[in-house]
Design a protein around this motif. Structure first.
Motif, PDB file in Angstrom:
ATOM      1  N   GLU A  47       0.936  -1.287   0.124  1.00 46.72           N
ATOM      2  CA  GLU A  47       0.025  -0.087   0.347  1.00 46.72           C
ATOM      3  C   GLU A  47       1.239   1.213  -0.229  1.00 46.72           C
ATOM      4  O   GLU A  47       2.212   0.993   0.849  1.00 46.72           O
ATOM      5  CB  GLU A  47      -1.095  -0.163   1.389  1.00 46.72           C
ATOM      6  CG  GLU A  47      -0.107   0.183   3.093  1.00 46.72           C
ATOM      7  CD  GLU A  47      -1.513  -0.628   3.467  1.00 46.72           C
ATOM      8  OE1 GLU A  47      -2.701   0.031   3.499  1.00 46.72           O
ATOM      9  OE2 GLU A  47      -0.504  -0.726   5.005  1.00 46.72           O
TER      10      GLU A  47
ATOM     11  N   LEU B 234       2.439   6.533   2.800  1.00 39.58           N
ATOM     12  CA  LEU B 234       2.176   7.430   3.624  1.00 39.58           C
ATOM     13  C   LEU B 234       1.010   6.892   4.445  1.00 39.58           C
ATOM     14  O   LEU B 234       0.420   6.711   5.329  1.00 39.58           O
ATOM     15  CB  LEU B 234       1.314   8.823   3.371  1.00 39.58           C
ATOM     16  CG  LEU B 234       2.819   9.255   2.974  1.00 39.58           C
ATOM     17  CD1 LEU B 234       2.734  10.381   2.158  1.00 39.58           C
ATOM     18  CD2 LEU B 234       3.551   9.830   4.273  1.00 39.58           C
ATOM     19  N   GLN B 235      -0.021   5.506   4.002  1.00 36.96           N
ATOM     20  CA  GLN B 235      -1.004   4.965   4.430  1.00 36.96           C
ATOM     21  C   GLN B 235       0.231   3.268   5.440  1.00 36.96           C
ATOM     22  O   GLN B 235      -0.442   3.419   6.212  1.00 36.96           O
ATOM     23  CB  GLN B 235      -1.533   4.244   3.146  1.00 36.96           C
ATOM     24  CG  GLN B 235      -2.169   5.164   2.521  1.00 36.96           C
ATOM     25  CD  GLN B 235      -3.527   5.122   3.014  1.00 36.96           C
ATOM     26  OE1 GLN B 235      -4.390   5.541   4.283  1.00 36.96           O
ATOM     27  NE2 GLN B 235      -3.353   6.742   3.120  1.00 36.96           N
ATOM     28  N   SER B 236       0.949   3.314   4.430  1.00 38.84           N
ATOM     29  CA  SER B 236       1.595   1.782   5.225  1.00 38.84           C
ATOM     30  C   SER B 236       2.291   2.560   6.844  1.00 38.84           C
ATOM     31  O   SER B 236       2.296   1.170   7.611  1.00 38.84           O
ATOM     32  CB  SER B 236       2.504   1.290   4.330  1.00 38.84           C
ATOM     33  OG  SER B 236       3.100  -0.277   4.889  1.00 38.84           O
TER      34      SER B 236
ATOM     35  N   LYS C 143       1.464   4.576   8.645  1.00 39.04           N
ATOM     36  CA  LYS C 143       0.987   4.935   9.590  1.00 39.04           C
ATOM     37  C   LYS C 143       0.302   3.841  10.699  1.00 39.04           C
ATOM     38  O   LYS C 143       0.229   3.544  12.540  1.00 39.04           O
ATOM     39  CB  LYS C 143      -0.736   4.959   9.304  1.00 39.04           C
ATOM     40  CG  LYS C 143      -0.832   6.482   8.530  1.00 39.04           C
ATOM     41  CD  LYS C 143      -2.666   7.088   8.278  1.00 39.04           C
ATOM     42  CE  LYS C 143      -2.779   7.687   7.466  1.00 39.04           C
ATOM     43  NZ  LYS C 143      -3.791   7.889   6.651  1.00 39.04           N
ATOM     44  N   ARG C 144       0.297   2.680  10.173  1.00 44.12           N
ATOM     45  CA  ARG C 144       0.236   0.884  10.849  1.00 44.12           C
ATOM     46  C   ARG C 144       1.784   0.390  11.513  1.00 44.12           C
ATOM     47  O   ARG C 144       1.818   0.193  12.464  1.00 44.12           O
ATOM     48  CB  ARG C 144      -0.132   0.202  10.572  1.00 44.12           C
ATOM     49  CG  ARG C 144      -1.820   0.565  10.193  1.00 44.12           C
ATOM     50  CD  ARG C 144      -2.706  -0.377  10.358  1.00 44.12           C
ATOM     51  NE  ARG C 144      -2.410  -0.760   8.089  1.00 44.12           N
ATOM     52  CZ  ARG C 144      -2.368  -1.452   8.191  1.00 44.12           C
ATOM     53  NH1 ARG C 144      -2.305  -2.542   8.641  1.00 44.12           N
ATOM     54  NH2 ARG C 144      -1.232  -1.675   7.297  1.00 44.12           N
TER      55      ARG C 144
ATOM     56  N   GLY D 249       7.012   0.720   2.280  1.00 47.77           N
ATOM     57  CA  GLY D 249       5.308   1.419   2.021  1.00 47.77           C
ATOM     58  C   GLY D 249       5.589   0.361   0.562  1.00 47.77           C
ATOM     59  O   GLY D 249       6.168  -0.701   0.323  1.00 47.77           O
TER      60      GLY D 249
END
Lengths: 253, 260
Positions: B55, B58-60, B62-63, B69
């Motif tokens: 993903e 910047l999404q990845s 977060k977790r 990424g």
């Protein structure tokens, strides 16, 4: 947020990623620092300040005139460290005359075995005279990028009881970077004096400072390090080298 | 200076004009060449650095605070092909991944420079950040070295394993290019191994760091080449180079017991 030297080289996404991932926090200074001066010798500075493309004709490893701007900054840091009685540790290279021990260095550079086209009698591994080591300083000879690889540096830091290192010298992307990684891995607090580091490549200099500041070290201006040194208590290191041989000491008494 | 498309490298866009001229004139970036007895090294391709699925970074992150990424998974496909080729030729495949105490005491200097370090002990849904991603799961004859600091060599038996195998060279893949790959390459260089870094088999969270660290390594320490070049090199190596040297992959007593 102040502009950093590496911002011009990062992509917009890089800036967002560094901000979100938590990297680049301030590590902070230690309580018992040593000053490290990595490889500030004729081979990396040239024998005089001149534009890099001129200097590398004679000294293939030269970082050109920026070297001597940094040397002035390093000289101020050395003076402050000596005045406060902090350990000053230099590294520089050492080779067999037949260069057998060049090893992997000779594999990636077409000019690695050439003789320096330099004034006769100048040793590429000699520290430049502007910051010549004094008797109480410590000089570590090394063969590879890191000041720690195959050297007693780690044992000297133990002997001195250091908890941190203040790093200067060259190249930012080479021996400084390698030394910083090893100091980090040994769990020392690491700070780099930004004006006291230099490199032959402008992009490598900037991005290696960025990488180190993100992960391993605080990259700070000279003025901040000088203020920190100034604020340290006197007499922190009772066990510095005396700089005098025992027989000379007895003779003096 | 205009660079011909053939010789254009990933890092050229990040260099100044002066940098390109300095690199050209100073003799750096020569081809070191492959060795004769290579190992494949796969550095830290774990959930912590790849995330648990492809993903956008910047999404990845977060977790997974260390995630690189979506690019991670492009490289993982490349590394999987290389690992298959090395195994088919019975060449050593060495992995590294991290290891920390549950109480995090041994994080040490890592905690000083990252405001999210503590999250590494609180992975999503009970997943282990240090687990190698399933697409690259180590096989029984592979060698896994756990480490605590950037370099695969620091405080590990890596160097002694390479001696035991009789390796003269290492093909390096994994992550991050600017972190554990870079640190491992410096140490391997310092130990006088011939080094190849697989350009499309390495990844990083920072695009500029990825490019410039490849540039620095190619200049001084390693040949940075595409995976296709490594695959044809492996294909051309003689069979049985490591006969009797690789781990059996079965418990020491089991082979003897099975033979009886």
């Amino acid at each position: 947020m102040t502009e950093r030297i590496w911002d011009a080289f990062l992509t917009e996404r890089d800036k967002a990623v560094f901000a979100a991932s938590g990297y680049g926090a301030r590590g902070g200074f230690g309580a018992r620092p040593a000053l490290l001066v990595v490889d500030v010798n004729y081979a990396f500075c040239g024998d005089k300040p001149e534009p890099i493309l001129d200097s590398i004709k004679r000294w293939r490893n030269s970082c050109g005139e920026e070297s001597y701007v940094a040397v002035a900054s390093i000289a101020r840091a050395i003076a402050a460290a000596r005045a406060k009685g902090l350990p000053v540790i230099y590294t520089t290279g050492i080779r067999r005359p037949d260069q057998w021990d060049s090893g992997s260095w000779s594999w990636k550079n077409d000019r690695s075995l050439e003789k320096p086209k330099a004034p006769p009698g100048i040793d590429g591994n000699a520290i430049v005279p502007e910051i010549a080591p004094e008797p109480q300083d410590i000089v570590v000879r090394k063969q590879k990028p890191s000041g720690f690889h195959g050297t007693p540096l780690s044992s000297y830091l133990n002997l001195l009881g250091c908890d941190s290192v203040l790093v200067t010298g060259t190249t930012t992307s080479g021996c400084v970077r390698a030394t910083v990684i090893d100091a980090f891995s040994e769990n020392y607090r690491v700070a780099l004096i930004e004006e006291g580091c230099f490199d032959r490549s402008q992009a490598s200099h900037a991005i290696n400072l960025c990488d180190m500041n993100a992960k391993y070290a605080d990259v700070v201006p000279e003025a901040e390090v000088l203020a920190y040194i100034d604020g340290l208590p006197d007499g922190l290191f009772a066990n510095l080298p005396s700089g005098v041989a025992p027989e000379d000491r007895q003779a003096a008494e | 200076m205009e660079i011909p498309a053939m010789t254009r490298r990933l890092w050229d866009d990040y260099l100044t004009d002066r940098d390109r001229e300095v690199f050209r004139q100073s003799g750096f970036g020569a081809t070191a060449g492959f060795g004769e007895r290579p190992a494949l090294m796969i550095i830290d391709v774990s959930y912590g650095f790849a995330g648990d699925r492809p993903e956008p970074i910047l999404q990845s992150i977060k977790r997974w605070s260390n995630s690189c990424g979506a690019e991670s998974w492009d490289a993982i496909a490349v590394i999987a092909d290389l690992a298959d080729a090395f195994r088919a030729k019975e060449l050593p495949v060495l992995y590294t991944t991290g290891e920390i105490r549950p109480d995090g005491w041994d994080i040490g200097s890592w905690a000083w420079k990252n405001g999210r370090t503590g999250e590494q002990t609180r992975p999503p849904a009970g997943m282990d950040p240090n687990q190698i991603v399933p697409a690259l799961a180590p096989q029984p004859r592979d060698i896994v070295v756990t480490k605590q600091k950037p370099s695969a060599f620091f405080g590990t038996p890596m160097s002694s394993y390479l001696n035991l195998l009789g390796c003269d060279s290492i093909v390096v893949t994994g992550t991050t290019t600017s972190g554990c790959v870079r640190a491992s390459v410096i140490d391997a260089f310092s130990e006088n191994y011939r080094l190849t870094v697989v350009e499309d088999g390495c990844f990083d969270r920072s695009q500029a760091s990825h490019a410039i660290n490849l540039c620095d390594m190619h200049a001084k320490y390693a040949d940075v080449v595409p995976a296709t070049e490594v695959l044809s090199y492996v294909d051309g190596l003689p069979e049985g180079l490591f006969a009797g040297r690789l781990p059996a992959g079965t418990p020491a007593g089991a082979a003897a017991a099975a033979a009886q």
